[in-house]
Scaffold this motif. Structure first.
Motif, PDB file in Angstrom:
ATOM      1  N   GLY A 205      50.736  46.377  47.126  1.00 13.57           N
ATOM      2  CA  GLY A 205      51.467  46.450  48.233  1.00 13.57           C
ATOM      3  C   GLY A 205      52.857  45.391  48.364  1.00 13.57           C
ATOM      4  O   GLY A 205      53.309  45.421  47.232  1.00 13.57           O
ATOM      5  N   LYS A 206      53.178  44.759  49.279  1.00  9.64           N
ATOM      6  CA  LYS A 206      54.422  43.821  49.173  1.00  9.64           C
ATOM      7  C   LYS A 206      54.000  42.497  48.849  1.00  9.64           C
ATOM      8  O   LYS A 206      54.988  41.703  48.527  1.00  9.64           O
ATOM      9  CB  LYS A 206      54.658  43.745  50.833  1.00  9.64           C
ATOM     10  N   THR A 207      52.739  42.268  48.335  1.00 10.28           N
ATOM     11  CA  THR A 207      52.398  41.217  47.618  1.00 10.28           C
ATOM     12  C   THR A 207      52.504  41.177  46.133  1.00 10.28           C
ATOM     13  O   THR A 207      51.448  42.016  45.651  1.00 10.28           O
ATOM     14  CB  THR A 207      51.308  40.322  48.189  1.00 10.28           C
ATOM     15  N   ALA A 208      53.015  40.324  45.467  1.00  6.14           N
ATOM     16  CA  ALA A 208      53.089  40.337  43.923  1.00  6.14           C
ATOM     17  C   ALA A 208      51.880  39.846  43.589  1.00  6.14           C
ATOM     18  O   ALA A 208      51.857  38.465  42.962  1.00  6.14           O
ATOM     19  CB  ALA A 208      54.157  39.737  43.517  1.00  6.14           C
ATOM     20  N   CYS A 209      50.784  40.243  43.582  1.00  6.25           N
ATOM     21  CA  CYS A 209      49.332  40.041  43.270  1.00  6.25           C
ATOM     22  C   CYS A 209      48.730  40.880  42.158  1.00  6.25           C
ATOM     23  O   CYS A 209      48.101  41.744  42.691  1.00  6.25           O
ATOM     24  CB  CYS A 209      48.429  39.555  44.436  1.00  6.25           C
ATOM     25  N   TYR A 210      49.066  40.912  41.091  1.00 11.53           N
ATOM     26  CA  TYR A 210      48.762  41.961  40.024  1.00 11.53           C
ATOM     27  C   TYR A 210      47.506  41.054  38.950  1.00 11.53           C
ATOM     28  O   TYR A 210      48.057  40.818  37.916  1.00 11.53           O
ATOM     29  CB  TYR A 210      49.884  42.599  39.287  1.00 11.53           C
ATOM     30  N   LYS A 211      46.375  41.173  39.495  1.00 17.59           N
ATOM     31  CA  LYS A 211      45.635  40.276  38.369  1.00 17.59           C
ATOM     32  C   LYS A 211      44.457  41.390  38.046  1.00 17.59           C
ATOM     33  O   LYS A 211      43.765  42.048  38.593  1.00 17.59           O
ATOM     34  CB  LYS A 211      44.758  39.350  39.387  1.00 17.59           C
ATOM     35  N   ASN A 212      44.306  41.264  36.562  1.00 11.60           N
ATOM     36  CA  ASN A 212      43.187  42.037  36.009  1.00 11.60           C
ATOM     37  C   ASN A 212      42.042  41.122  35.964  1.00 11.60           C
ATOM     38  O   ASN A 212      41.377  40.604  34.761  1.00 11.60           O
ATOM     39  CB  ASN A 212      43.699  42.320  34.425  1.00 11.60           C
ATOM     40  N   GLN A 213      41.374  40.883  37.151  1.00  8.98           N
ATOM     41  CA  GLN A 213      40.140  40.217  37.362  1.00  8.98           C
ATOM     42  C   GLN A 213      39.272  40.633  38.140  1.00  8.98           C
ATOM     43  O   GLN A 213      39.702  41.848  38.688  1.00  8.98           O
ATOM     44  CB  GLN A 213      40.654  38.745  37.873  1.00  8.98           C
ATOM     45  N   SER A 214      38.120  40.071  38.167  1.00 10.12           N
ATOM     46  CA  SER A 214      36.999  40.989  38.875  1.00 10.12           C
ATOM     47  C   SER A 214      36.202  39.778  39.524  1.00 10.12           C
ATOM     48  O   SER A 214      35.946  38.498  39.129  1.00 10.12           O
ATOM     49  CB  SER A 214      36.329  41.849  38.338  1.00 10.12           C
ATOM     50  N   ALA A 215      35.225  40.258  40.704  1.00 10.04           N
ATOM     51  CA  ALA A 215      34.231  39.369  41.016  1.00 10.04           C
ATOM     52  C   ALA A 215      33.209  39.991  41.944  1.00 10.04           C
ATOM     53  O   ALA A 215      33.529  41.282  42.327  1.00 10.04           O
ATOM     54  CB  ALA A 215      34.875  38.245  42.068  1.00 10.04           C
ATOM     55  N   PRO A 216      32.033  39.782  41.764  1.00  9.51           N
ATOM     56  CA  PRO A 216      30.844  40.429  42.554  1.00  9.51           C
ATOM     57  C   PRO A 216      31.442  40.426  44.012  1.00  9.51           C
ATOM     58  O   PRO A 216      31.682  39.414  44.510  1.00  9.51           O
ATOM     59  CB  PRO A 216      29.581  39.836  42.076  1.00  9.51           C
ATOM     60  N   LEU A 217      30.718  41.379  44.673  1.00 11.84           N
ATOM     61  CA  LEU A 217      31.310  41.457  46.004  1.00 11.84           C
ATOM     62  C   LEU A 217      30.195  40.808  47.111  1.00 11.84           C
ATOM     63  O   LEU A 217      29.078  40.923  46.998  1.00 11.84           O
ATOM     64  CB  LEU A 217      31.257  43.011  46.502  1.00 11.84           C
ATOM     65  N   ARG A 218      30.748  40.057  48.068  1.00 12.14           N
ATOM     66  CA  ARG A 218      29.982  39.447  48.734  1.00 12.14           C
ATOM     67  C   ARG A 218      29.925  40.382  50.094  1.00 12.14           C
ATOM     68  O   ARG A 218      28.593  40.252  50.670  1.00 12.14           O
ATOM     69  CB  ARG A 218      30.563  37.933  49.313  1.00 12.14           C
ATOM     70  N   GLY A 219      30.997  40.746  50.369  1.00 13.95           N
ATOM     71  CA  GLY A 219      31.015  41.665  51.848  1.00 13.95           C
ATOM     72  C   GLY A 219      32.263  42.169  51.982  1.00 13.95           C
ATOM     73  O   GLY A 219      33.385  42.098  51.461  1.00 13.95           O
ATOM     74  N   ILE A 220      32.036  43.195  52.968  1.00 12.24           N
ATOM     75  CA  ILE A 220      33.424  43.999  53.465  1.00 12.24           C
ATOM     76  C   ILE A 220      33.499  43.953  54.933  1.00 12.24           C
ATOM     77  O   ILE A 220      32.408  44.221  55.743  1.00 12.24           O
ATOM     78  CB  ILE A 220      33.173  45.596  52.934  1.00 12.24           C
ATOM     79  N   VAL A 221      34.422  43.379  55.343  1.00 10.37           N
ATOM     80  CA  VAL A 221      34.561  43.003  56.939  1.00 10.37           C
ATOM     81  C   VAL A 221      35.943  44.036  57.306  1.00 10.37           C
ATOM     82  O   VAL A 221      37.083  44.002  56.834  1.00 10.37           O
ATOM     83  CB  VAL A 221      34.975  41.666  57.124  1.00 10.37           C
ATOM     84  N   ARG A 222      35.563  44.873  58.339  1.00  9.04           N
ATOM     85  CA  ARG A 222      36.709  45.675  59.143  1.00  9.04           C
ATOM     86  C   ARG A 222      37.305  44.902  60.210  1.00  9.04           C
ATOM     87  O   ARG A 222      36.448  44.053  61.044  1.00  9.04           O
ATOM     88  CB  ARG A 222      36.378  47.115  59.519  1.00  9.04           C
ATOM     89  N   LEU A 223      38.781  44.790  60.305  1.00  2.00           N
ATOM     90  CA  LEU A 223      39.000  43.788  61.338  1.00  2.00           C
ATOM     91  C   LEU A 223      39.664  44.476  62.465  1.00  2.00           C
ATOM     92  O   LEU A 223      40.067  45.605  62.326  1.00  2.00           O
ATOM     93  CB  LEU A 223      40.239  42.853  60.663  1.00  2.00           C
ATOM     94  N   SER A 224      39.744  43.796  63.717  1.00  2.00           N
ATOM     95  CA  SER A 224      40.620  44.285  64.859  1.00  2.00           C
ATOM     96  C   SER A 224      40.810  43.120  65.533  1.00  2.00           C
ATOM     97  O   SER A 224      40.281  42.204  65.636  1.00  2.00           O
ATOM     98  CB  SER A 224      39.715  45.357  65.655  1.00  2.00           C
ATOM     99  N   GLN A 225      41.986  43.274  66.282  1.00  3.73           N
ATOM    100  CA  GLN A 225      42.726  42.242  67.014  1.00  3.73           C
ATOM    101  C   GLN A 225      41.855  41.965  68.341  1.00  3.73           C
ATOM    102  O   GLN A 225      41.599  42.709  68.868  1.00  3.73           O
ATOM    103  CB  GLN A 225      44.083  42.492  67.465  1.00  3.73           C
ATOM    104  N   ALA A 226      41.626  40.853  68.782  1.00  4.55           N
ATOM    105  CA  ALA A 226      41.065  40.480  69.969  1.00  4.55           C
ATOM    106  C   ALA A 226      41.315  39.114  70.514  1.00  4.55           C
ATOM    107  O   ALA A 226      41.942  38.251  69.551  1.00  4.55           O
ATOM    108  CB  ALA A 226      39.490  40.468  69.757  1.00  4.55           C
TER     109      ALA A 226
END
Length: 293
Positions: A205-226
């Protein structure tokens, strides 16, 4: 003589045949970390020709038309193959791509009519590779997903949500607490044995973050404003529905959509999925961190 550019993204190989003069568009900060001399498992072969190239393709049916971060995109179908038309921005030129599916519906080859005189040539080429790659990976236990991803204590966390819900802001709260940004727009998830692994990609996206790296996944969180921070663990169909809108797939393709559903079913069995209703503050980070323990 054509040049060959090879890339390894999440351990999956892409080979691009193109005019040597166009290589510059694939040598920026975004693609360079993924450039390799020899690729591992090749899943996608792309060939770029000039803007006047005759691409043999029946007119087909207009399946989708959208204005998004990649520009004005049109998707057509003809049989089991697809045509993509892309115009990056105001004053941009038209690029065309054919995506070829094999007998089982796997996208493994692309032909591109590319206009190097486009003022947005670099961005357009990146978008075309992203579109093709995100379809190819589905046949290899991987998923390109619209999310922001951070790594904390050696594990990745992905934040999903509609544009404007605060994915990047929430990721920033984690980084303030010691996490490292892995990708801010299009990380890739891959099933590896019994675990899920998150990978950086050339698309952030608009953030210059292009890393050829990886990590095991802890979790996935869907956000909403509240107005108040509240963490809720999701299971089964609720978890599936939370992930589905963020997946990159040609939804009109029955084989690809079926693979996506199978992948999501496996993924929600192997990681925590949650919804975080939140404010853009440090307390939201603490609430999320505690919920993912």
């Amino acid at each position: 003589m054509a040049a060959i550019a090879r890339f390894s993204i999440a351990g999956l190989g892409v080979e691009i045949e193109l005019d040597p003069a166009w290589l510059e568009a694939l040598q920026g900060a975004d693609f360079s970390p993924f450039r390799v001399a020899e690729i591992p498992e090749k899943i996608l072969q792309m060939r770029l020709s000039g803007p006047d190239a005759e691409l043999s393709f029946e007119p087909g049916e207009l399946l989708d038309e959208d204005h998004n971060d990649m520009g004005h995109v049109q998707l057509y179908a003809s049989g089991r193959n697809y045509r993509v038309s892309l115009c990056q921005g105001a004053g941009g030129r038209l690029h065309r791509m054919l995506l070829f599916a094999d007998s089982e519906g796997n996208i493994d080859r692309a032909e591109v009519a590319f206009d190097p005189m486009d003022r947005y040539a670099r961005q357009a080429l990146s978008s075309l590779v992203r579109i093709a790659f995100s379809q190819s990976v589905l046949s290899h236990g991987a998923l390109s997903i619209h999310a922001s991803s951070v790594v904390m204590a050696g594990e990745a966390v992905l934040f999903l949500g509609k544009s404007g819900t605060g994915k990047s802001t929430h990721a920033a709260r984690w980084c303030e607490a010691g996490a490292e940004l892995l990708n801010d727009d299009n990380p890739l998830l891959r099933i590896e044995g019994e675990r899920l692994v998150a990978y950086g990609t050339p698309w952030s996206g608009k953030t210059a973050c292009y890393k050829n790296q990886s990590a095991p996944l802890r979790g996935i969180v869907r956000l909403s404003q509240a107005p108040q921070n509240r963490f809720e663990r999701l299971y089964d169909m609720e978890a599936f529905v939370a992930l589905l809108p963020s997946a990159s797939v040609i939804r009109h393709s029955e084989p690809l959509h079926d693979r996506l559903c199978d992948l999501l079913g496996t993924m929600i069995e192997r990681t925590k999925v949650a919804h975080l209703a939140c404010r853009p503050d440090h307390e939201a980070y603490l609430c999320c961190l505690e919920g993912l323990r």
